[in-house]
Design a protein around this motif. Structure first.
Motif, PDB file in Angstrom:
ATOM      1  N   LEU A 115       6.735 -11.063  -4.618  1.00 45.50           N
ATOM      2  CA  LEU A 115       5.209 -10.765  -5.318  1.00 45.50           C
ATOM      3  C   LEU A 115       5.551  -9.725  -6.419  1.00 45.50           C
ATOM      4  CD1 LEU A 115       3.264 -10.538  -2.113  1.00 45.50           C
ATOM      5  CD2 LEU A 115       3.322 -12.392  -3.777  1.00 45.50           C
ATOM      6  N   GLY A 116       6.520  -8.853  -6.248  1.00 41.59           N
ATOM      7  CA  GLY A 116       6.568  -7.751  -7.363  1.00 41.59           C
ATOM      8  C   GLY A 116       7.185  -8.451  -8.797  1.00 41.59           C
ATOM      9  N   ILE A 117       8.337  -9.349  -8.175  1.00 40.38           N
ATOM     10  CA  ILE A 117       9.086 -10.085  -9.370  1.00 40.38           C
ATOM     11  C   ILE A 117       7.984 -10.941 -10.175  1.00 40.38           C
ATOM     12  CG2 ILE A 117      10.804 -11.841  -9.802  1.00 40.38           C
ATOM     13  CD1 ILE A 117      12.629 -10.447  -7.654  1.00 40.38           C
ATOM     14  N   ALA A 118       7.217 -11.509  -9.415  1.00 45.15           N
ATOM     15  CA  ALA A 118       6.053 -12.404  -9.893  1.00 45.15           C
ATOM     16  C   ALA A 118       5.104 -11.722 -10.838  1.00 45.15           C
ATOM     17  CB  ALA A 118       5.291 -13.191  -8.905  1.00 45.15           C
ATOM     18  N   GLY A 119       5.015 -10.516 -10.920  1.00 44.43           N
ATOM     19  CA  GLY A 119       4.216  -9.774 -11.865  1.00 44.43           C
ATOM     20  C   GLY A 119       3.256  -8.759 -11.004  1.00 44.43           C
ATOM     21  N   LEU A 120       2.980  -8.873 -10.057  1.00 38.63           N
ATOM     22  CA  LEU A 120       2.110  -8.136  -9.193  1.00 38.63           C
ATOM     23  C   LEU A 120       2.485  -6.379  -9.219  1.00 38.63           C
ATOM     24  CD1 LEU A 120       0.961  -9.968  -5.967  1.00 38.63           C
ATOM     25  CD2 LEU A 120      -0.416  -9.841  -8.142  1.00 38.63           C
ATOM     26  N   PRO A 121       1.770  -5.829  -9.757  1.00 37.92           N
ATOM     27  CA  PRO A 121       2.335  -4.278  -9.710  1.00 37.92           C
ATOM     28  C   PRO A 121       2.418  -3.482  -8.533  1.00 37.92           C
ATOM     29  CG  PRO A 121      -0.107  -4.165 -10.450  1.00 37.92           C
ATOM     30  CD  PRO A 121       0.299  -5.847 -10.090  1.00 37.92           C
ATOM     31  N   ILE A 122       3.235  -3.981  -7.682  1.00 34.41           N
ATOM     32  CA  ILE A 122       3.200  -3.353  -6.144  1.00 34.41           C
ATOM     33  C   ILE A 122       4.307  -2.593  -5.905  1.00 34.41           C
ATOM     34  CG2 ILE A 122       1.829  -5.056  -5.429  1.00 34.41           C
ATOM     35  CD1 ILE A 122       4.438  -6.731  -4.437  1.00 34.41           C
ATOM     36  N   PHE A 123       5.386  -2.255  -6.951  1.00 34.32           N
ATOM     37  CA  PHE A 123       6.342  -1.336  -6.680  1.00 34.32           C
ATOM     38  C   PHE A 123       5.996   0.016  -6.900  1.00 34.32           C
ATOM     39  CE2 PHE A 123       9.208  -4.975  -8.028  1.00 34.32           C
ATOM     40  CZ  PHE A 123       9.222  -5.578  -6.840  1.00 34.32           C
ATOM     41  N   ALA A 124       6.651   0.963  -6.556  1.00 34.43           N
ATOM     42  CA  ALA A 124       6.522   2.475  -6.716  1.00 34.43           C
ATOM     43  C   ALA A 124       5.998   2.789  -8.027  1.00 34.43           C
ATOM     44  CB  ALA A 124       7.596   3.238  -6.358  1.00 34.43           C
ATOM     45  N   ARG A 125       4.846   3.362  -8.347  1.00 33.78           N
ATOM     46  CA  ARG A 125       4.430   3.831  -9.744  1.00 33.78           C
ATOM     47  C   ARG A 125       3.980   2.659 -10.243  1.00 33.78           C
ATOM     48  NH1 ARG A 125       4.726   8.988 -11.062  1.00 33.78           N
ATOM     49  NH2 ARG A 125       4.980   8.506 -13.287  1.00 33.78           N
TER      50      ARG A 125
ATOM     51  N   ILE B 247       0.822  -1.180   0.164  1.00 28.10           N
ATOM     52  CA  ILE B 247      -0.009   0.003   0.214  1.00 28.10           C
ATOM     53  C   ILE B 247       0.937   1.123   0.066  1.00 28.10           C
ATOM     54  CG2 ILE B 247      -1.610   1.397   1.251  1.00 28.10           C
ATOM     55  CD1 ILE B 247      -2.577  -1.140   0.013  1.00 28.10           C
ATOM     56  N   LEU B 248       1.931   1.326   0.804  1.00 23.86           N
ATOM     57  CA  LEU B 248       2.526   2.552   1.031  1.00 23.86           C
ATOM     58  C   LEU B 248       3.546   2.708  -0.202  1.00 23.86           C
ATOM     59  CD1 LEU B 248       3.474   2.496   4.823  1.00 23.86           C
ATOM     60  CD2 LEU B 248       1.818   3.966   3.609  1.00 23.86           C
ATOM     61  N   ALA B 249       4.126   1.573  -0.830  1.00 27.79           N
ATOM     62  CA  ALA B 249       5.031   1.607  -1.988  1.00 27.79           C
ATOM     63  C   ALA B 249       4.196   2.277  -3.027  1.00 27.79           C
ATOM     64  CB  ALA B 249       5.287   0.416  -2.433  1.00 27.79           C
ATOM     65  N   LEU B 250       2.656   1.935  -3.229  1.00 29.20           N
ATOM     66  CA  LEU B 250       1.936   2.678  -4.275  1.00 29.20           C
ATOM     67  C   LEU B 250       1.696   4.039  -3.979  1.00 29.20           C
ATOM     68  CD1 LEU B 250      -0.388  -0.407  -4.969  1.00 29.20           C
ATOM     69  CD2 LEU B 250       1.577   0.403  -6.177  1.00 29.20           C
ATOM     70  N   ILE B 251       1.743   4.582  -3.032  1.00 31.74           N
ATOM     71  CA  ILE B 251       1.649   6.005  -2.814  1.00 31.74           C
ATOM     72  C   ILE B 251       3.058   6.738  -3.424  1.00 31.74           C
ATOM     73  CG2 ILE B 251       1.459   7.826  -1.132  1.00 31.74           C
ATOM     74  CD1 ILE B 251      -0.028   5.666   0.604  1.00 31.74           C
ATOM     75  N   SER B 252       3.216   7.106  -4.407  1.00 32.80           N
ATOM     76  CA  SER B 252       4.588   7.564  -5.076  1.00 32.80           C
ATOM     77  C   SER B 252       4.308   8.495  -6.086  1.00 32.80           C
ATOM     78  CB  SER B 252       5.079   6.312  -5.530  1.00 32.80           C
ATOM     79  OG  SER B 252       4.642   5.738  -6.688  1.00 32.80           O
ATOM     80  N   PHE B 253       5.278   9.138  -6.367  1.00 29.64           N
ATOM     81  CA  PHE B 253       5.189  10.426  -7.556  1.00 29.64           C
ATOM     82  C   PHE B 253       6.675  10.550  -7.870  1.00 29.64           C
ATOM     83  CE2 PHE B 253       4.845  12.543  -3.399  1.00 29.64           C
ATOM     84  CZ  PHE B 253       5.918  13.578  -3.463  1.00 29.64           C
TER      85      PHE B 253
END
Length: 182
Positions: A64-74, A20-26
């Motif tokens: 999870l991010g490497i597996a393809g979920l869009p969970i890293f910043a932006r 959740i917090l990683a997706l709060i990005s700009f």
């Protein structure tokens, strides 16, 4: 609930907070990598979990991010996000969380907030070091350019994130699932 099941539930909850917090990005105009709240979650993870679980939570996030979920910043995802210019910072998260978890109780301060904040602030050396080595080695940046483009724009805000995370710890410890002192 059995102790290890509860510990693993904490790992999953903190991984979810990380997402959740990683997706709060700009994007910042003067920086190469996005500004996000990822480090707040890394800090909290290291402060609340035992070393093994702090490491596990951050490794789960990366997996999870490497597996393809869009969970890293932006909404970054996949190996491309890790191989990208900010990948070194993502790779540093498990090490930073582990460091915080290992050092937090060894620091002697009268107030727990001070020990948490200092552990979190010191972990930034790990984040900046791994992120810097990544950028210099993988992308050919000069060290001075790396510092100007990827440390200076963030260090003040990262210290604010550490202060915020330290301030949130008493509240988070009151939540039943996060209650470590049982």
């Amino acid at each position: 609930m059995k102790t290890r099941v509860k510990e693993l539930l904490r790992v999953a909850v903190l991984c979810f907070i990380q997402i959740i917090l990683a997706l709060i990005s700009f994007r910042l105009k003067s920086a190469l990598v996005p500004f996000s709240l990822s480090l707040v979650a890394v800090f909290i993870c290291g402060a609340l979990l035992e070393p093994r679980d702090a490491l596990l939570s951050q490794m789960l996030y990366i997996t999870l991010g490497i597996a393809g979920l869009p969970i890293f910043a932006r909404f970054g995802r996949g190996v491309g996000a890790i191989a990208g210019i900010g990948g070194g910072f993502i790779i540093s998260y498990p090490f930073a969380a582990l460091f915080i978890s290992l050092i937090k109780n060894k620091l002697k301060f009268k107030k727990p907030w001070n020990a948490s904040f200092c552990a979190m602030a010191m972990s930034l050396v790990i984040v900046y070091l791994i992120g810097g080595i990544w950028m210099v080695h993988m992308y050919g940046f000069e060290i001075g350019d790396y510092i100007v483009l990827s440390v200076l724009p963030f260090v003040f805000f990262d210290l604010i994130k550490a202060a915020a995370a330290s301030s949130l710890l008493p509240l988070l410890k009151k939540i039943k699932i996060m209650n470590i002192e049982e």
